[in-house]
Write a protein that holds these residues in place. Structure first.
Motif, PDB file in Angstrom:
ATOM      1  N   LEU A   1      10.948  16.719 -12.907  1.00  0.00           N
ATOM      2  CA  LEU A   1       9.874  16.720 -14.109  1.00  0.00           C
ATOM      3  C   LEU A   1      10.767  17.318 -15.116  1.00  0.00           C
ATOM      4  CD1 LEU A   1       6.420  17.459 -12.426  1.00  0.00           C
ATOM      5  CD2 LEU A   1       7.102  15.618 -13.728  1.00  0.00           C
ATOM      6  N   ILE A   2      10.709  17.028 -16.291  1.00  0.00           N
ATOM      7  CA  ILE A   2      11.034  17.821 -17.676  1.00  0.00           C
ATOM      8  C   ILE A   2       9.821  17.861 -18.629  1.00  0.00           C
ATOM      9  CG2 ILE A   2      13.294  17.432 -17.200  1.00  0.00           C
ATOM     10  CD1 ILE A   2      13.101  15.161 -19.339  1.00  0.00           C
ATOM     11  N   ARG A   3       9.809  18.923 -19.502  1.00  0.00           N
ATOM     12  CA  ARG A   3       8.765  19.113 -20.313  1.00  0.00           C
ATOM     13  C   ARG A   3       9.360  18.667 -21.663  1.00  0.00           C
ATOM     14  NH1 ARG A   3       8.283  24.205 -21.289  1.00  0.00           N
ATOM     15  NH2 ARG A   3       6.560  23.883 -22.707  1.00  0.00           N
ATOM     16  N   ALA A   4       8.462  17.910 -22.517  1.00  0.00           N
ATOM     17  CA  ALA A   4       8.837  17.507 -24.052  1.00  0.00           C
ATOM     18  C   ALA A   4       9.391  18.809 -24.821  1.00  0.00           C
ATOM     19  CB  ALA A   4       7.666  16.674 -24.479  1.00  0.00           C
TER      20      ALA A   4
ATOM     21  N   LEU B   1       0.400  13.487 -19.165  1.00  0.00           N
ATOM     22  CA  LEU B   1       1.526  12.517 -19.581  1.00  0.00           C
ATOM     23  C   LEU B   1       2.127  12.946 -20.836  1.00  0.00           C
ATOM     24  CD1 LEU B   1       0.211  10.275 -21.569  1.00  0.00           C
ATOM     25  CD2 LEU B   1      -0.495   9.260 -19.260  1.00  0.00           C
ATOM     26  N   LYS B   2       1.542  13.588 -21.828  1.00  0.00           N
ATOM     27  CA  LYS B   2       2.065  14.006 -23.174  1.00  0.00           C
ATOM     28  C   LYS B   2       3.083  15.110 -22.853  1.00  0.00           C
ATOM     29  CE  LYS B   2       0.340  15.698 -27.516  1.00  0.00           C
ATOM     30  NZ  LYS B   2       0.956  14.468 -28.493  1.00  0.00           N
ATOM     31  N   GLU B   3       2.763  16.019 -21.912  1.00  0.00           N
ATOM     32  CA  GLU B   3       3.779  17.116 -21.737  1.00  0.00           C
ATOM     33  C   GLU B   3       4.974  17.051 -20.996  1.00  0.00           C
ATOM     34  OE1 GLU B   3       2.945  21.894 -20.882  1.00  0.00           O
ATOM     35  OE2 GLU B   3       1.437  20.630 -20.821  1.00  0.00           O
ATOM     36  N   PHE B   4       4.825  16.180 -20.003  1.00  0.00           N
ATOM     37  CA  PHE B   4       5.828  16.070 -18.872  1.00  0.00           C
ATOM     38  C   PHE B   4       6.285  14.613 -18.965  1.00  0.00           C
ATOM     39  CE2 PHE B   4       3.025  19.503 -17.971  1.00  0.00           C
ATOM     40  CZ  PHE B   4       3.780  20.514 -17.318  1.00  0.00           C
ATOM     41  N   LEU B   5       7.652  14.329 -18.619  1.00  0.00           N
ATOM     42  CA  LEU B   5       8.127  13.194 -18.014  1.00  0.00           C
ATOM     43  C   LEU B   5       8.671  13.267 -16.557  1.00  0.00           C
ATOM     44  CD1 LEU B   5      10.412  12.805 -21.322  1.00  0.00           C
ATOM     45  CD2 LEU B   5       8.327  11.728 -20.672  1.00  0.00           C
ATOM     46  N   VAL B   6       8.649  12.141 -15.805  1.00  0.00           N
ATOM     47  CA  VAL B   6       8.897  11.898 -14.430  1.00  0.00           C
ATOM     48  C   VAL B   6      10.413  11.371 -14.496  1.00  0.00           C
ATOM     49  CG1 VAL B   6       8.512  11.170 -12.224  1.00  0.00           C
ATOM     50  CG2 VAL B   6       6.445  11.931 -13.610  1.00  0.00           C
ATOM     51  N   VAL B   7      11.401  12.090 -13.884  1.00  0.00           N
ATOM     52  CA  VAL B   7      12.713  11.602 -14.069  1.00  0.00           C
ATOM     53  C   VAL B   7      13.336  11.623 -12.791  1.00  0.00           C
ATOM     54  CG1 VAL B   7      13.036  12.178 -16.415  1.00  0.00           C
ATOM     55  CG2 VAL B   7      13.417  13.928 -14.793  1.00  0.00           C
ATOM     56  N   GLY B   8      12.746  12.302 -11.838  1.00  0.00           N
ATOM     57  CA  GLY B   8      13.133  12.215 -10.594  1.00  0.00           C
ATOM     58  C   GLY B   8      12.065  11.927  -9.292  1.00  0.00           C
ATOM     59  N   ASP B   9      12.261  12.774  -8.168  1.00  0.00           N
ATOM     60  CA  ASP B   9      11.046  12.455  -7.267  1.00  0.00           C
ATOM     61  C   ASP B   9      10.393  13.765  -6.880  1.00  0.00           C
ATOM     62  OD1 ASP B   9       9.497  11.592  -5.199  1.00  0.00           O
ATOM     63  OD2 ASP B   9      11.396  11.173  -3.700  1.00  0.00           O
ATOM     64  N   PRO B  10       9.640  14.343  -7.688  1.00  0.00           N
ATOM     65  CA  PRO B  10       9.042  15.589  -7.667  1.00  0.00           C
ATOM     66  C   PRO B  10       8.057  15.896  -6.345  1.00  0.00           C
ATOM     67  CG  PRO B  10       7.702  14.499  -9.381  1.00  0.00           C
ATOM     68  CD  PRO B  10       8.989  13.672  -9.053  1.00  0.00           C
TER      69      PRO B  10
ATOM     70  N   ALA C   1       0.848  -1.413   0.074  1.00  0.00           N
ATOM     71  CA  ALA C   1       0.036   0.009   0.325  1.00  0.00           C
ATOM     72  C   ALA C   1       0.939   1.261  -0.076  1.00  0.00           C
ATOM     73  CB  ALA C   1      -0.785  -0.033   1.201  1.00  0.00           C
ATOM     74  N   MET C   2       0.584   1.829  -0.842  1.00  0.00           N
ATOM     75  CA  MET C   2       1.451   3.374  -1.003  1.00  0.00           C
ATOM     76  C   MET C   2       0.572   4.441  -0.465  1.00  0.00           C
ATOM     77  SD  MET C   2       4.021   2.448  -2.634  1.00  0.00           S
ATOM     78  CE  MET C   2       4.595   1.116  -3.454  1.00  0.00           C
ATOM     79  N   SER C   3       1.339   5.658   0.071  1.00  0.00           N
ATOM     80  CA  SER C   3       0.687   6.791   0.480  1.00  0.00           C
ATOM     81  C   SER C   3       0.932   7.856  -0.320  1.00  0.00           C
ATOM     82  CB  SER C   3       1.520   6.967   1.899  1.00  0.00           C
ATOM     83  OG  SER C   3       2.879   7.341   1.485  1.00  0.00           O
ATOM     84  N   GLU C   4       1.267   7.839  -1.523  1.00  0.00           N
ATOM     85  CA  GLU C   4       1.187   8.786  -2.726  1.00  0.00           C
ATOM     86  C   GLU C   4       0.768   8.112  -3.894  1.00  0.00           C
ATOM     87  OE1 GLU C   4       5.554  10.684  -0.800  1.00  0.00           O
ATOM     88  OE2 GLU C   4       5.554   9.811  -2.855  1.00  0.00           O
ATOM     89  N   LEU C   5       0.103   9.115  -4.534  1.00  0.00           N
ATOM     90  CA  LEU C   5      -0.672   8.757  -5.835  1.00  0.00           C
ATOM     91  C   LEU C   5      -0.278   9.790  -6.935  1.00  0.00           C
ATOM     92  CD1 LEU C   5      -2.865   6.969  -7.396  1.00  0.00           C
ATOM     93  CD2 LEU C   5      -4.454   8.666  -6.260  1.00  0.00           C
ATOM     94  N   VAL C   6       0.177   9.312  -8.086  1.00  0.00           N
ATOM     95  CA  VAL C   6       0.139  10.085  -9.402  1.00  0.00           C
ATOM     96  C   VAL C   6      -1.002   9.864 -10.409  1.00  0.00           C
ATOM     97  CG1 VAL C   6       1.732  10.433 -11.395  1.00  0.00           C
ATOM     98  CG2 VAL C   6       2.675   9.789  -9.004  1.00  0.00           C
ATOM     99  N   VAL C   7      -1.653  10.889 -10.578  1.00  0.00           N
ATOM    100  CA  VAL C   7      -2.759  10.719 -11.450  1.00  0.00           C
ATOM    101  C   VAL C   7      -2.455  11.527 -12.848  1.00  0.00           C
ATOM    102  CG1 VAL C   7      -5.364  11.402 -12.005  1.00  0.00           C
ATOM    103  CG2 VAL C   7      -4.293  10.944  -9.685  1.00  0.00           C
ATOM    104  N   ALA C   8      -2.304  10.603 -13.749  1.00  0.00           N
ATOM    105  CA  ALA C   8      -1.889  11.134 -15.006  1.00  0.00           C
ATOM    106  C   ALA C   8      -3.137  10.986 -16.009  1.00  0.00           C
ATOM    107  CB  ALA C   8      -0.709  10.645 -15.819  1.00  0.00           C
ATOM    108  N   HIS C   9      -3.214  12.190 -17.023  1.00  0.00           N
ATOM    109  CA  HIS C   9      -4.293  12.228 -17.795  1.00  0.00           C
ATOM    110  C   HIS C   9      -3.851  12.242 -19.059  1.00  0.00           C
ATOM    111  CE1 HIS C   9      -3.420  16.501 -17.154  1.00  0.00           C
ATOM    112  NE2 HIS C   9      -3.786  16.722 -18.666  1.00  0.00           N
TER     113      HIS C   9
END
Length: 467
Positions: free
Chosen positions: A435-438, A302-311, A131-139
């Protein structure tokens, strides 16, 4: 003489009596025989009538059964004939398909045994280990390609955030191509995790830090099962330690907008509701159902941003009402009121993160503002409501967000094209950007970043498109 006559007369009387009695019984017998014959005739006629009715009923039943069998045969025949052309066309397409270089060269059909993610809704692509305490909601917006989805998943799986959070994706519509891409990337991630654990590659030559996925604290090991899907019993190893306590990675699930917003709430105010607007109508139901399960949330395009670390590391120590947004600007330049006196810098509407309570409040206020703006512009074009403009108006309205601790990032998010020397090395995958942008649509970001991943020995054996 007298005696003789008397005796004769008595004899004649007896004889007549005898004849009368005889003929009377004969008549009775004849009448009885007539009645019997009549009864027999009636019985025979009734029996013949019954036999006739029975034969007619049997004949009708046989005719009905024959007709039903004939109709069933014709239906099966028509169905078979109708499917032959499509099957032939599909086979022909597979036979003459021209190979093209994509992030994957195969597109198998997704398995049909995918289970629901939550309360009979959604699709569970991968159940996490705890069970996680954090949630990422990508559209996903309507223009999202399969390759862009794959790229987002590959970088997310490498980030430390994947070991601490669940990932939910909201899609504009159901798509077998998206399902296939997610399943394949999940399988590739598990292979990557296994091979990096067993490899002796130097830490400086790797693209993937396996430590967050394998080194768990006691609290993390005892965090319980994920809320997604059905509860299962974890298998124990010979040492009595379950497999789930040896690794840590989150669940991956997907939801369709029709599941979260079945009535299309904004359709009465707008002629066409794009995904950038409709997603705000999906958040209240989704986040409301999981409000007691997660402390920190992140919403991302998720089209505009990429997760590359721990934001989310920037908001973990903040309160439940905190919300962090990122200002729009060139990379490396600080956002301050001195450079733009009396003016607040615009922020991205595609990404926000913070405490679960603050994120829910912002989403609720944003949905209200969309409805209000569409009603105020009834005399104009109904599709003139812009997601970015409304979000910036909301952020600048301190009165509306008085119950939210709003924070604006001091540094804007970098684009891939602006990273310069970080591209082509493992620094990007270990960067502190989060985070980085395309960015530039003319830049082939997919090829640029995937070539970087394929340059590592272990990664090149995991992904088929690296060959």
């Amino acid at each position: 003489m007298g005696i003789t006559k008397q005796s004769k007369s008595n004899g004649e009387g007896w004889g007549m009596g005898f004849l009368l009695i005889f003929f009377s019984e004969e008549d009775q017998n004849q009448e009885s025989s007539n009645r019997k014959s009549n009864n027999l005739n009636q019985f025979s006629s009734s029996s013949s009538l019954k036999r006739t009715n029975s034969s007619q009923i049997i004949h009708k039943a046989q005719s009905t059964i024959s007709i039903c069998i004939l109709l069933l045969f014709i239906t099966l025949l028509l169905f078979t004939l109708s499917t032959l052309p499509s099957a032939t066309t599909t086979a022909a397409r597979r036979l003459y398909r021209v190979p093209r270089r994509h992030l994957t060269s195969q597109n198998p059909q997704p398995p049909s045994n995918l289970s629901h993610a939550l309360q009979g809704m959604g699709t569970l692509y991968r159940r996490g280990t705890r069970a996680m305490s954090e949630l990422v909601v990508a559209h996903a917006v309507e223009s999202l390609t399969q390759n862009e989805l794959r790229l987002f998943l590959r970088f997310f799986h490498r980030s430390p955030l994947a070991s601490k959070s669940d990932l939910l994706i909201i899609f504009p519509s159901k798509s077998a191509a998206y399902d296939t891409a997610i399943i394949q990337e999940n399988d590739s991630f598990l292979k990557l995790l296994t091979r990096y654990k067993s490899s002796n590659v130097s830490h400086s030559l790797t693209s993937f830090d396996v430590t967050p996925f394998t080194k768990l604290s006691k609290r993390e090991k005892e965090s319980g099962e994920p809320i997604w899907g059905r509860k299962i019993r974890s298998n124990s190893t010979g040492n009595g330690v379950s497999e789930s306590t040896q690794q840590s990675y989150g669940s991956v699930a997907g939801f369709d907008v029709e599941e979260l917003d079945p009535e299309n709430s904004l359709s009465g105010f707008l002629d066409h509701v794009p995904m950038n607007l409709r997603r705000w109508a999906c958040y209240p139901m989704l986040l409301g159902r999981v409000r007691r399960n997660f402390k920190q949330l992140m919403i991302v395009d998720l089209k505009e941003f990429l997760v590359v670390g721990d934001p989310l590391g920037r908001v973990r120590t903040q309160g439940a009402e905190s919300v962090l947004v990122s200002a729009v600007g060139k990379h490396g330049k600080k956002n301050s009121e001195k450079t733009h006196p009396g003016r607040v810098k615009p922020v991205y509407s595609g990404v926000l993160m913070g405490g679960s309570r603050g994120i829910r409040r912002v989403c609720s206020k944003m949905l209200t503002d969309i409805v209000r703006a569409s009603m105020q512009q009834q005399h104009k074009k109904k599709n003139s409501v812009a997601d970015s403009a409304l979000f910036n108006q909301l952020v600048q309205n301190d009165h509306v967000l008085k119950e939210v601790n709003l924070m604006v990032s001091a540094e804007s998010l970098p684009e891939v094209s602006s990273l310069g020397s970080e591209l082509g090395s493992h620094n990007l995958l270990r960067s502190n950007h989060g985070l980085i942008r395309a960015g530039n649509p003319n830049l082939d970001v997919n090829s640029l970043l995937m070539n970087q991943l394929c340059s590592f020995a272990v990664d090149s054996t995991v992904y088929s498109d690296c060959h």
